[in-house]
Design a protein around this motif. Structure first.
Motif, PDB file in Angstrom:
ATOM      1  N   THR A 232     -19.083   1.033  -5.638  1.00 39.28           N
ATOM      2  CA  THR A 232     -19.183  -0.118  -4.751  1.00 39.28           C
ATOM      3  C   THR A 232     -18.142  -1.157  -5.127  1.00 39.28           C
ATOM      4  OG1 THR A 232     -21.554   0.240  -4.469  1.00 39.28           O
ATOM      5  CG2 THR A 232     -20.708  -1.940  -3.904  1.00 39.28           C
ATOM      6  N   PHE A 233     -17.507  -1.762  -4.126  1.00 43.11           N
ATOM      7  CA  PHE A 233     -16.556  -2.833  -4.382  1.00 43.11           C
ATOM      8  C   PHE A 233     -17.309  -4.142  -4.586  1.00 43.11           C
ATOM      9  CE2 PHE A 233     -13.522  -0.339  -1.496  1.00 43.11           C
ATOM     10  CZ  PHE A 233     -12.939   0.300  -2.583  1.00 43.11           C
ATOM     11  N   SER A 234     -17.008  -4.839  -5.652  1.00 37.62           N
ATOM     12  CA  SER A 234     -17.569  -6.166  -5.862  1.00 37.62           C
ATOM     13  C   SER A 234     -16.883  -7.153  -4.922  1.00 37.62           C
ATOM     14  CB  SER A 234     -17.373  -6.619  -7.313  1.00 37.62           C
ATOM     15  OG  SER A 234     -17.995  -5.719  -8.199  1.00 37.62           O
ATOM     16  N   GLY A 235     -17.590  -8.199  -4.528  1.00 34.37           N
ATOM     17  CA  GLY A 235     -17.024  -9.185  -3.630  1.00 34.37           C
ATOM     18  C   GLY A 235     -15.796  -9.849  -4.224  1.00 34.37           C
ATOM     19  N   GLY A 236     -14.766 -10.030  -3.392  1.00 34.96           N
ATOM     20  CA  GLY A 236     -13.578 -10.729  -3.842  1.00 34.96           C
ATOM     21  C   GLY A 236     -12.546  -9.874  -4.545  1.00 34.96           C
ATOM     22  N   LEU A 237     -12.770  -8.561  -4.669  1.00 39.00           N
ATOM     23  CA  LEU A 237     -11.791  -7.704  -5.327  1.00 39.00           C
ATOM     24  C   LEU A 237     -10.521  -7.593  -4.476  1.00 39.00           C
ATOM     25  CD1 LEU A 237     -13.635  -4.577  -6.801  1.00 39.00           C
ATOM     26  CD2 LEU A 237     -12.542  -6.431  -8.044  1.00 39.00           C
ATOM     27  N   SER A 238      -9.363  -7.714  -5.112  1.00 42.94           N
ATOM     28  CA  SER A 238      -8.101  -7.526  -4.423  1.00 42.94           C
ATOM     29  C   SER A 238      -7.832  -6.037  -4.242  1.00 42.94           C
ATOM     30  CB  SER A 238      -6.961  -8.150  -5.238  1.00 42.94           C
ATOM     31  OG  SER A 238      -6.804  -7.451  -6.466  1.00 42.94           O
ATOM     32  N   ASP A 239      -6.835  -5.725  -3.424  1.00 39.25           N
ATOM     33  CA  ASP A 239      -6.476  -4.317  -3.250  1.00 39.25           C
ATOM     34  C   ASP A 239      -6.039  -3.699  -4.573  1.00 39.25           C
ATOM     35  OD1 ASP A 239      -7.078  -4.295  -0.597  1.00 39.25           O
ATOM     36  OD2 ASP A 239      -5.010  -4.564   0.105  1.00 39.25           O
ATOM     37  N   GLU A 240      -5.334  -4.473  -5.370  1.00 38.68           N
ATOM     38  CA  GLU A 240      -4.876  -3.956  -6.662  1.00 38.68           C
ATOM     39  C   GLU A 240      -6.054  -3.636  -7.570  1.00 38.68           C
ATOM     40  OE1 GLU A 240      -3.698  -6.581  -5.120  1.00 38.68           O
ATOM     41  OE2 GLU A 240      -1.724  -5.782  -4.549  1.00 38.68           O
ATOM     42  N   ASP A 241      -7.082  -4.499  -7.577  1.00 41.59           N
ATOM     43  CA  ASP A 241      -8.262  -4.250  -8.397  1.00 41.59           C
ATOM     44  C   ASP A 241      -9.017  -3.024  -7.895  1.00 41.59           C
ATOM     45  OD1 ASP A 241      -7.800  -6.396 -10.079  1.00 41.59           O
ATOM     46  OD2 ASP A 241      -8.951  -7.793  -8.844  1.00 41.59           O
ATOM     47  N   ALA A 248      -9.168   4.720 -12.180  1.00 40.13           N
ATOM     48  CA  ALA A 248      -9.985   5.043 -13.354  1.00 40.13           C
ATOM     49  C   ALA A 248     -10.975   6.152 -13.039  1.00 40.13           C
ATOM     50  CB  ALA A 248     -10.722   3.784 -13.823  1.00 40.13           C
ATOM     51  N   GLU A 249     -11.557   6.104 -11.857  1.00 39.43           N
ATOM     52  CA  GLU A 249     -12.507   7.135 -11.452  1.00 39.43           C
ATOM     53  C   GLU A 249     -11.810   8.485 -11.321  1.00 39.43           C
ATOM     54  OE1 GLU A 249     -16.183   8.398 -11.026  1.00 39.43           O
ATOM     55  OE2 GLU A 249     -15.706   6.276 -11.265  1.00 39.43           O
ATOM     56  N   ARG A 283      -1.487   6.476  -0.888  1.00 40.12           N
ATOM     57  CA  ARG A 283      -0.613   6.423  -2.066  1.00 40.12           C
ATOM     58  C   ARG A 283      -1.431   6.436  -3.361  1.00 40.12           C
ATOM     59  NH1 ARG A 283       0.604   2.326  -5.160  1.00 40.12           N
ATOM     60  NH2 ARG A 283      -0.142   0.783  -3.659  1.00 40.12           N
ATOM     61  N   VAL A 284      -2.504   5.634  -3.403  1.00 33.21           N
ATOM     62  CA  VAL A 284      -3.328   5.550  -4.606  1.00 33.21           C
ATOM     63  C   VAL A 284      -3.949   6.906  -4.932  1.00 33.21           C
ATOM     64  CG1 VAL A 284      -5.416   4.529  -5.595  1.00 33.21           C
ATOM     65  CG2 VAL A 284      -3.799   3.091  -4.329  1.00 33.21           C
ATOM     66  N   LEU A 285      -4.469   7.579  -3.921  1.00 30.40           N
ATOM     67  CA  LEU A 285      -5.096   8.881  -4.141  1.00 30.40           C
ATOM     68  C   LEU A 285      -4.080   9.939  -4.553  1.00 30.40           C
ATOM     69  CD1 LEU A 285      -7.595   8.924  -1.163  1.00 30.40           C
ATOM     70  CD2 LEU A 285      -8.214   9.237  -3.565  1.00 30.40           C
ATOM     71  N   ALA A 286      -2.923   9.931  -3.910  1.00 27.90           N
ATOM     72  CA  ALA A 286      -1.900  10.918  -4.250  1.00 27.90           C
ATOM     73  C   ALA A 286      -1.479  10.768  -5.704  1.00 27.90           C
ATOM     74  CB  ALA A 286      -0.701  10.764  -3.325  1.00 27.90           C
ATOM     75  N   GLU A 287      -1.334   9.524  -6.168  1.00 27.78           N
ATOM     76  CA  GLU A 287      -0.960   9.305  -7.565  1.00 27.78           C
ATOM     77  C   GLU A 287      -2.078   9.756  -8.503  1.00 27.78           C
ATOM     78  OE1 GLU A 287      -0.076   5.167  -7.802  1.00 27.78           O
ATOM     79  OE2 GLU A 287       1.857   5.335  -6.738  1.00 27.78           O
ATOM     80  N   GLY A 288      -3.328   9.464  -8.138  1.00 31.28           N
ATOM     81  CA  GLY A 288      -4.452   9.809  -8.999  1.00 31.28           C
ATOM     82  C   GLY A 288      -4.749  11.291  -9.052  1.00 31.28           C
ATOM     83  N   LEU A 289      -4.557  11.978  -7.918  1.00 29.06           N
ATOM     84  CA  LEU A 289      -4.855  13.413  -7.859  1.00 29.06           C
ATOM     85  C   LEU A 289      -3.657  14.275  -8.235  1.00 29.06           C
ATOM     86  CD1 LEU A 289      -6.954  13.534  -4.552  1.00 29.06           C
ATOM     87  CD2 LEU A 289      -7.810  13.796  -6.887  1.00 29.06           C
TER      88      LEU A 289
END
Length: 328
Positions: A232-241, A248-249, A283-289
């Motif tokens: 779950t995303f916490s309120g106020g999280l930026s895209d970078e966070d 990490a997951e 992009r984030v998923l491609a880098e992580g996977l």
């Protein structure tokens, strides 16, 4: 998560003859009800009708799992209006909830008794130590899934948790309007059913779904889940966070897969996300996977034609819910 307790992949594995659910499904969110009516044709599912009714802001609360229900009367009125707009008013339907309202997790269990009530109590006791919710306020469903190497317990299951109050309120609203809710399912599991229909997901596939409240990352072998991660995303999280949270997951997931699946290579990696954020998460998923990621399209689903606006973000899980099958 109600009367449907055996999705099609487990039915096939056990050798039962599955029965298709009615081709009518409703997506419930904090903001609206959206009902899709499909027709099963020789070329796939044909969208015959799509109706949407907005919900007052206070209908569902802002808490975890979609609760609490703040305005049951408004929910009931919206359900009546929705069904009245549909040609050939349906009397049976499926409900799809956002992933944030249906939490999934993999649990390992000892041998379970054959009596469903006793098995459920054992599952509840196990989950009591694992989830930050009051177990007595949850509706729980679980389905056995594939065993993996290194597993200590004899049973491995995908457990799904939803707020009993939310599920009951939705069921009551549609029952009062003349329609029985036969199943309640989360968006990612429903979408997976659609993607896997007709053998569309051979091999090991990663499927990521991004919503405003969080993300779900699942891995399926030949369409059947083998790993489920949900945050779950916490309120106020930026895209970078948010990207760091997912990265990490993914690191933990890749380590787990290497240990339990012997480094089996992915056949494909798919992303379901709102169009405005697709490039970022791709992009984030491609880098992580460590491999290219493909955005979900109509070609990945058993649809007879490319759906009109609002497109796959809404219709993919609705179509998937109508692909589910039950055993007699």
């Amino acid at each position: 998560m109600r009367s449907i307790d055996s999705p099609s992949w487990i039915s096939r594995a056990l050798g039962f003859g599955p029965i298709s659910v009615p081709p009518v499904a409703v997506a419930v969110t904090r903001h609206e009800l959206a009902l899709a009516v499909f027709r099963r044709g020789s070329d796939g599912l044909e969208l015959r009708e799509l109706q949407r009714v907005p919900l007052p802001e206070e209908t569902f609360g802002g808490g975890a799992l979609g609760g609490p229900v703040g305005n049951a009367a408004a929910l009931g009125a919206a359900a009546r209006t929705l069904l009245e707009r549909v040609s050939g008013r349906p009397h049976h339907l499926s409900v799809v909830l956002p992933d944030a309202w249906v939490r999934g997790m993999i649990v390992e269990l000892g041998e379970l008794p054959e009596q469903p009530g006793l098995a459920l109590e054992i599952l509840r006791f196990r989950l009591r130590r694992l989830v930050p919710f009051r177990i007595d306020e949850l509706r729980i469903a679980a389905t056995p899934i594939e065993r993996l190497s290194g597993q200590e317990e004899p049973v491995r299951a995908l457990a799904l948790l939803a707020a009993e109050g939310v599920c009951a309120a939705i069921e009551h609203a549609f029952a009062a309007a003349g329609a029985r809710v036969g199943q309640i399912v989360g968006a990612s599991l429903a979408r997976l059913e659609g993607m896997a229909a007709g053998g569309r997901l051979p091999g090991l596939t990663a499927v990521a779904a991004v919503e405003s409240e969080g993300f779900t990352l699942l891995f399926a072998r030949d369409g059947a889940p083998v790993l489920w991660r949900q945050k779950t995303f916490s309120g106020g999280l930026s895209d970078e966070d948010r990207a760091r949270l997912l990265a990490a997951e993914l690191r933990l997931t890749r380590t787990f897969l290497a240990e339990r699946l012997g480094g089996e290579a992915l056949s494909s990696a798919l992303l379901a996300a709102p169009a405005t954020v697709q490039p970022f998460w791709e992009r984030v998923l491609a880098e992580g996977l460590g491999r290219p990621v493909t955005v979900l399209t109509a070609d990945h689903l058993p649809l007879a034609e490319v759906p009109p606006a609002p497109g796959l973000e809404l219709l993919a899980p609705l179509a998937g819910a109508t692909c589910r099958e039950v055993t007699p």
